[in-house]
Design a protein around this motif. Sequence first.
Motif, PDB file in Angstrom:
ATOM      1  N   LYS A  14      43.264   8.133-104.413  1.00 26.06           N
ATOM      2  CA  LYS A  14      43.304   9.104-103.321  1.00 26.06           C
ATOM      3  C   LYS A  14      44.407   8.753-102.324  1.00 26.06           C
ATOM      4  CE  LYS A  14      38.504  10.702-103.335  1.00 26.06           C
ATOM      5  NZ  LYS A  14      37.250  10.800-102.529  1.00 26.06           N
ATOM      6  N   VAL A  15      44.469   7.452-102.016  1.00 23.78           N
ATOM      7  CA  VAL A  15      45.500   7.022-101.063  1.00 23.78           C
ATOM      8  C   VAL A  15      46.891   7.239-101.660  1.00 23.78           C
ATOM      9  CG1 VAL A  15      46.487   5.051 -99.848  1.00 23.78           C
ATOM     10  CG2 VAL A  15      44.009   5.358 -99.925  1.00 23.78           C
ATOM     11  N   ILE A  16      47.053   6.860-102.919  1.00 18.76           N
ATOM     12  CA  ILE A  16      48.358   7.021-103.570  1.00 18.76           C
ATOM     13  C   ILE A  16      48.748   8.493-103.631  1.00 18.76           C
ATOM     14  CG2 ILE A  16      49.580   6.793-105.766  1.00 18.76           C
ATOM     15  CD1 ILE A  16      47.995   4.183-106.191  1.00 18.76           C
ATOM     16  N   THR A  17      47.785   9.359-103.979  1.00 19.47           N
ATOM     17  CA  THR A  17      48.067  10.791-104.044  1.00 19.47           C
ATOM     18  C   THR A  17      48.440  11.353-102.676  1.00 19.47           C
ATOM     19  OG1 THR A  17      46.532  11.028-105.901  1.00 19.47           O
ATOM     20  CG2 THR A  17      47.112  13.033-104.688  1.00 19.47           C
ATOM     21  N   GLU A  58      49.637   9.716-100.011  1.00 20.86           N
ATOM     22  CA  GLU A  58      50.925   9.209 -99.549  1.00 20.86           C
ATOM     23  C   GLU A  58      52.082   9.790-100.352  1.00 20.86           C
ATOM     24  OE1 GLU A  58      51.392   7.368 -96.850  1.00 20.86           O
ATOM     25  OE2 GLU A  58      49.247   7.566 -96.511  1.00 20.86           O
ATOM     26  N   THR A  59      51.835  10.074-101.631  1.00 27.74           N
ATOM     27  CA  THR A  59      52.874  10.712-102.455  1.00 27.74           C
ATOM     28  C   THR A  59      53.161  12.123-101.943  1.00 27.74           C
ATOM     29  OG1 THR A  59      52.180   9.419-104.387  1.00 27.74           O
ATOM     30  CG2 THR A  59      53.519  11.375-104.776  1.00 27.74           C
ATOM     31  N   GLU A  60      52.106  12.861-101.600  1.00 34.47           N
ATOM     32  CA  GLU A  60      52.298  14.193-101.024  1.00 34.47           C
ATOM     33  C   GLU A  60      53.060  14.115 -99.699  1.00 34.47           C
ATOM     34  OE1 GLU A  60      48.498  15.955-100.696  1.00 34.47           O
ATOM     35  OE2 GLU A  60      48.283  16.351-102.858  1.00 34.47           O
ATOM     36  N   ARG A  61      52.730  13.100 -98.927  1.00 36.83           N
ATOM     37  CA  ARG A  61      53.425  12.910 -97.649  1.00 36.83           C
ATOM     38  C   ARG A  61      54.909  12.646 -97.882  1.00 36.83           C
ATOM     39  NH1 ARG A  61      52.022   8.003 -93.489  1.00 36.83           N
ATOM     40  NH2 ARG A  61      53.742   8.350 -92.009  1.00 36.83           N
ATOM     41  N   LEU A  62      55.201  11.802 -98.863  1.00 32.68           N
ATOM     42  CA  LEU A  62      56.601  11.529 -99.210  1.00 32.68           C
ATOM     43  C   LEU A  62      57.286  12.796 -99.707  1.00 32.68           C
ATOM     44  CD1 LEU A  62      56.521   8.078-101.044  1.00 32.68           C
ATOM     45  CD2 LEU A  62      57.738   8.612 -98.929  1.00 32.68           C
ATOM     46  N   SER A  63      56.584  13.553-100.513  1.00 28.18           N
ATOM     47  CA  SER A  63      57.149  14.789-101.058  1.00 28.18           C
ATOM     48  C   SER A  63      57.474  15.775 -99.936  1.00 28.18           C
ATOM     49  CB  SER A  63      56.180  15.416-102.052  1.00 28.18           C
ATOM     50  OG  SER A  63      56.689  16.633-102.545  1.00 28.18           O
ATOM     51  N   HIS A 108      61.424   4.181 -91.463  1.00 34.19           N
ATOM     52  CA  HIS A 108      60.058   3.735 -91.179  1.00 34.19           C
ATOM     53  C   HIS A 108      59.036   4.665 -91.824  1.00 34.19           C
ATOM     54  CE1 HIS A 108      56.667   2.091 -88.965  1.00 34.19           C
ATOM     55  NE2 HIS A 108      56.346   3.323 -88.614  1.00 34.19           N
ATOM     56  N   GLU A 109      59.300   5.992 -91.709  1.00 34.13           N
ATOM     57  CA  GLU A 109      58.375   6.961 -92.280  1.00 34.13           C
ATOM     58  C   GLU A 109      58.292   6.830 -93.800  1.00 34.13           C
ATOM     59  OE1 GLU A 109      56.366   9.134 -90.790  1.00 34.13           O
ATOM     60  OE2 GLU A 109      56.953   8.355 -88.838  1.00 34.13           O
ATOM     61  N   LEU A 110      59.417   6.512 -94.442  1.00 34.07           N
ATOM     62  CA  LEU A 110      59.407   6.342 -95.887  1.00 34.07           C
ATOM     63  C   LEU A 110      58.765   5.012 -96.285  1.00 34.07           C
ATOM     64  CD1 LEU A 110      62.990   7.628 -96.787  1.00 34.07           C
ATOM     65  CD2 LEU A 110      60.829   8.786 -97.245  1.00 34.07           C
ATOM     66  N   ARG A 111      59.009   3.994 -95.474  1.00 39.26           N
ATOM     67  CA  ARG A 111      58.486   2.682 -95.822  1.00 39.26           C
ATOM     68  C   ARG A 111      56.959   2.629 -95.735  1.00 39.26           C
ATOM     69  NH1 ARG A 111      61.434  -0.047 -92.664  1.00 39.26           N
ATOM     70  NH2 ARG A 111      59.973  -0.242 -90.918  1.00 39.26           N
ATOM     71  N   THR A 112      56.387   3.352 -94.757  1.00 37.34           N
ATOM     72  CA  THR A 112      54.926   3.292 -94.573  1.00 37.34           C
ATOM     73  C   THR A 112      54.169   3.811 -95.798  1.00 37.34           C
ATOM     74  OG1 THR A 112      55.203   3.510 -92.177  1.00 37.34           O
ATOM     75  CG2 THR A 112      53.028   4.032 -93.089  1.00 37.34           C
ATOM     76  N   LEU A 171      55.328   4.206 -98.838  1.00 36.21           N
ATOM     77  CA  LEU A 171      55.687   3.381 -99.992  1.00 36.21           C
ATOM     78  C   LEU A 171      54.921   2.075 -99.980  1.00 36.21           C
ATOM     79  CD1 LEU A 171      59.559   3.931-100.178  1.00 36.21           C
ATOM     80  CD2 LEU A 171      57.839   4.731-101.799  1.00 36.21           C
ATOM     81  N   THR A 172      54.759   1.499 -98.781  1.00 36.76           N
ATOM     82  CA  THR A 172      53.978   0.250 -98.673  1.00 36.76           C
ATOM     83  C   THR A 172      52.535   0.491 -99.088  1.00 36.76           C
ATOM     84  OG1 THR A 172      55.418  -0.522 -96.880  1.00 36.76           O
ATOM     85  CG2 THR A 172      53.266  -1.581 -97.115  1.00 36.76           C
ATOM     86  N   ALA A 173      51.984   1.634 -98.630  1.00 42.06           N
ATOM     87  CA  ALA A 173      50.594   1.948 -98.982  1.00 42.06           C
ATOM     88  C   ALA A 173      50.458   2.172-100.480  1.00 42.06           C
ATOM     89  CB  ALA A 173      50.129   3.179 -98.214  1.00 42.06           C
ATOM     90  N   ILE A 174      51.405   2.898-101.066  1.00 39.56           N
ATOM     91  CA  ILE A 174      51.358   3.160-102.510  1.00 39.56           C
ATOM     92  C   ILE A 174      51.463   1.863-103.286  1.00 39.56           C
ATOM     93  CG2 ILE A 174      52.629   4.219-104.417  1.00 39.56           C
ATOM     94  CD1 ILE A 174      53.368   6.480-102.493  1.00 39.56           C
ATOM     95  N   LYS A 175      52.396   0.995-102.879  1.00 41.56           N
ATOM     96  CA  LYS A 175      52.567  -0.275-103.572  1.00 41.56           C
ATOM     97  C   LYS A 175      51.316  -1.146-103.461  1.00 41.56           C
ATOM     98  CE  LYS A 175      55.437  -4.444-103.672  1.00 41.56           C
ATOM     99  NZ  LYS A 175      56.548  -5.184-103.028  1.00 41.56           N
TER     100      LYS A 175
END
Length: 452
Positions: free
Chosen positions: A271-274, A276-281, A240-244, A246-250
């Motif tokens: 900004k949102v993509i950056t 969420e990418t940091e969050r994924l990282s 779920h944490e990964l999907r959230t 990724l959904t925002a980035i997509k």
Amino acid sequence: MGIVLLVLLVVDVLALVIFSNYYSNAAEQSLTAKLELVISPLSRYQTVSGLESEIESSVQEFDEKEKYELVALSTSGEVLLTSSGFEPSEWLDLSGYEKALDSEDGEYCETLTLSSGEKVMCYTVIISSLPCEYGALMLMTSIDLIDNQIFKIGVVLTISILAIILLMLFVGLSFVRSIVVPVRQMCDISKKYAEGDFRERIEPKTSDEIGELAESINYMATELENSDKVKNEFISSVSHELRTPLTAIKGWSETALEISDDPETIQKAMKVITGETERLSDMVEELLDFSRIEDGRFTLNRETCDILAELGEAVLIYGERAKSLGIKLEYYEPEMLPFVYGDRARLRQVFINIIDNAVKYTNQGGTVSVEAFEQDKEIVVLISDTGVGISPQDLPKVKTKFYKANHTRRGSGIGLAVANEIVEMHGGSLTINSELGKGTTVRITLPITEQF
């Protein structure tokens, strides 16, 4: 059972042989003693007539005729007199006289079976070198009683052996019921556990070691079941944490592609993509750290560092986020603290993780406070919040890998496990005090030392 049965049979045979020899020796000694009493007076006679008269008198007046038969033999081995008065030449083997003559001491004892089937023991002694008509005396007695006694002993021993075998069978069956059957049941249920089926439990029927083993296996199954459940919840939570993000980035990527002529929207999407990418990282790095800890590959780059600098940077990182969520972040910074010998990045990771949890589980309008001080040659960092708190049943497990007490908030459930491992690798401790609905306080202690 076969070995024991063989041993018992050997013991039975040996016992019968020993008893047979014992009674035979006793009978022989009795004959020897009786005949010695008859022969000893003969040595004082120096004349043939006196000697013959004494022999005739001893045989005819022998007073134990019911148990023994006293026989006087001629120098040619023929029967001359018997204490009973009967002529035994037809049923008695007189070869013992010849054997007594051939022996060094003039004595010979043998066991004979009469024509009537009766067994007797005969003891023959050469009596004198005087030229009288009597050459030897022979005393004999029946040993049927001895054979009967040995037979009775054999029956008793056989019954005893049968009783021992029956007892062993009973004990063996009890052993099977009390040990083999439960162990077989444990093996069958353990196979189910190995296949991932933890529903069945072993019912302890005794309070001995087998019962303790059953309880241990049940405890193991419960822990495995809980671990499996936590693992599944962790996978679900991480998914779920990964999907959230990724959904925002997509979503924002598609929006940026569709609205290429709106710079403001494209900037917002970036900004949102950056973010969420940091969050994924961060999530992936957390998972990698946990994997390294599990594999023993987690290392620290130690150096002398200022703990206040790392703590202040963590507070600074979450200052704006807490403010945007309507949460007050208070930092009580001391003027100076001793240096510690540790890994700067890892210690900052611990502070960031704990402050992140405090902000995450605190509702709007709440307060998160951070303070640090020296106590008993240790640096103590307290991070407190007025959030949702942790229930008493969840509190002992929150530092366990994959465990997540509150599934309504984001997070993988391994951040505290990683933070606790890092603190312990620095020689410190991480303790959590919490009250449901009132908040949580995390206490981090680090030793003041130059080197570990």
